[in-house]
Design an enzyme around this catalytic site. Structure first.
Site, mmCIF file in Angstrom:
data_model
loop_
_atom_site.group_PDB
_atom_site.id
_atom_site.type_symbol
_atom_site.label_atom_id
_atom_site.label_comp_id
_atom_site.label_asym_id
_atom_site.label_seq_id
_atom_site.Cartn_x
_atom_site.Cartn_y
_atom_site.Cartn_z
ATOM 1 N N LYS A 246 0.834 -1.209 0.000
ATOM 2 C CA LYS A 246 0.000 0.000 0.000
ATOM 3 C C LYS A 246 0.870 1.260 0.000
ATOM 4 C CE LYS A 246 -2.224 -1.458 3.707
ATOM 5 N NZ LYS A 246 -1.760 -2.866 3.770
ATOM 6 N N THR A 247 1.868 1.287 0.869
ATOM 7 C CA THR A 247 2.762 2.452 0.945
ATOM 8 C C THR A 247 3.565 2.604 -0.343
ATOM 9 O OG1 THR A 247 2.950 2.174 3.345
ATOM 10 C CG2 THR A 247 4.612 3.548 2.271
ATOM 11 N N ASP B 106 -1.225 6.684 6.727
ATOM 12 C CA ASP B 106 -1.223 5.243 6.970
ATOM 13 C C ASP B 106 -2.105 4.935 8.173
ATOM 14 O OD1 ASP B 106 -0.572 2.620 6.553
ATOM 15 O OD2 ASP B 106 1.435 2.745 7.428
ATOM 16 N N ARG C 242 6.521 -8.372 1.912
ATOM 17 C CA ARG C 242 7.315 -7.954 3.074
ATOM 18 C C ARG C 242 7.900 -9.166 3.792
ATOM 19 N NH1 ARG C 242 4.121 -4.318 7.002
ATOM 20 N NH2 ARG C 242 4.398 -2.822 5.309
ATOM 21 N N THR D 68 -5.506 -1.413 7.152
ATOM 22 C CA THR D 68 -5.621 -2.868 7.202
ATOM 23 C C THR D 68 -7.013 -3.288 7.664
ATOM 24 O OG1 THR D 68 -4.731 -2.817 9.456
ATOM 25 C CG2 THR D 68 -3.167 -3.198 7.664
#
Length: 339
Positions: free
Chosen positions: A71-72, A116, A225, A165
């Site tokens: 997302k980032t 975020d 990740r 999330t």
């Protein structure tokens, strides 16, 4: 220096410099380097191209999905594509209306504001954000009681990109303001994860055998990740043990971390074992399960459960969590259903 020949960190490199290197280098800086999420990329290309042709900042965008899916990274790619400055903050960091007002009034025309964990904004701040997103104005109340008055400040055109999330925790009025689109990031396939690992290995200068990449990919919980984390830990293991990064060394490194052949961590297996041994395989409620494991409910619900359910080892029922026949078999136990 030829990066492909630099297999490991130099003696003078610190953990801090390594972390900074990884943060700035492993993150894709071009759309072509961003692997996966093809449907989202197609929609964003249309949105960004249309905004450029209108000479106007892109409309507000919301990304949601499990942690570690990119997302980032998408927010950074949008900023790079538009040539805009991106200001980064998070929901918990904006504690009062003054914090938000300070951020918004310091934006320049065309800037991107990335928030975020936007679901963690409190309701008072959300209400101040509505007119900022919708009409480009900031309403500030000065004073209290009968002497209170409202000042309206005009804001420069900007794009808000939110990431969360837990989209269910975002209020409907706030969701409706994301006129550019609300996009769900999906888990990656093993092939996509393998491509990401191969790219990361080249950047880090790691000589990675194909079988090693495949082994890391299949244990990475379909999450980039996690894949990059496993790659770094396997690199460290191979460096310390003076061995090649192949399937054997990956097996040994991940075994040392407690990661089994399908990517389950010790906490994942603890959940299955607790339900089986203490609650006869379920069903058991989340509160009871968390208390039995001395674990936070949010950790079980947000980190462990999605992957266990995706593998078919756990299922949620109206009465609680239940271990499936596949879950029993993975642990080498006989399921009551087969007896």
């Amino acid at each position: 220096m030829n990066m492909k020949k630099k297999a490991f960190k130099e003696p003078g490199e610190t953990a801090e410099s390594d972390a900074l290197f990884l943060d700035t280098t492993l993150r894709p800086s071009r759309w072509d380097d961003y692997i996966g999420q093809s449907n989202i990329k197609k929609n964003l290309r249309i949105l960004l191209t249309a905004a450029k042709e209108r000479n106007h900042p892109p409309e507000h965008i919301l990304f949601y999905g499990p942690p570690g899916l990119g997302k980032t990274t998408l927010a950074h790619l949008i900023a790079k594509d538009t040539g805009a400055q991106m200001k980064v903050t998070s929901g918990p960091a904006i504690e009062k209306v003054g914090d938000l007002a300070s951020i918004l009034t310091n934006l320049s025309s065309g800037d991107i504001l990335f928030i975020d964990e936007i679901h963690r904004l409190n309701k008072t701040i959300e209400e101040v954000l509505y007119p900022a997103m919708e009409s480009g104005s900031l309403d500030i109340i000065i004073g209290k009681g009968p002497s209170a008055r409202t000042i309206q400040l005009e804001l420069p055109p900007f794009t808000l990109i939110g990431a969360t999330t837990r989209i269910a925790m975002i209020s409907s009025p706030l969701r409706s303001r994301f006129s550019g689109g609300i996009f769900k990031l999906e888990f990656y396939s093993n092939d996509e994860i393998e491509k990401i690992i191969t790219r990361s290995a080249k950047i880090l200068g790691i000589d990675l055998e194909n079988t090693a990449g495949k082994e890391i990919a299949k244990r990475s919980r379909y999450t980039p990740r996690t894949a990059n984390y496993f790659l770094k830990r396997c690199r460290d293991f191979a460096q310390v043990n003076k061995t090649q990064l192949n399937k054997k060394s990956v097996d040994e490194a991940l075994k040392l971390l407690g990661i089994d052949e399908v990517g389950l961590s010790p906490s994942d297996r603890d959940i299955l074992n607790t339900i089986i041994k203490k609650f006869s395989g379920g069903p058991v409620g989340l509160n009871t399960l968390a208390a039995a494991m001395s674990e936070e409910q949010a950790t079980i619900e947000e980190f462990n459960e999605p992957y266990l359910i995706q593998l078919g080892f756990l299922e949620r029922t109206p009465r609680g969590r239940t271990v499936t026949t596949s879950g029993y078999q993975h642990l080498g136990l006989n399921s009551p259903a087969l007896l």
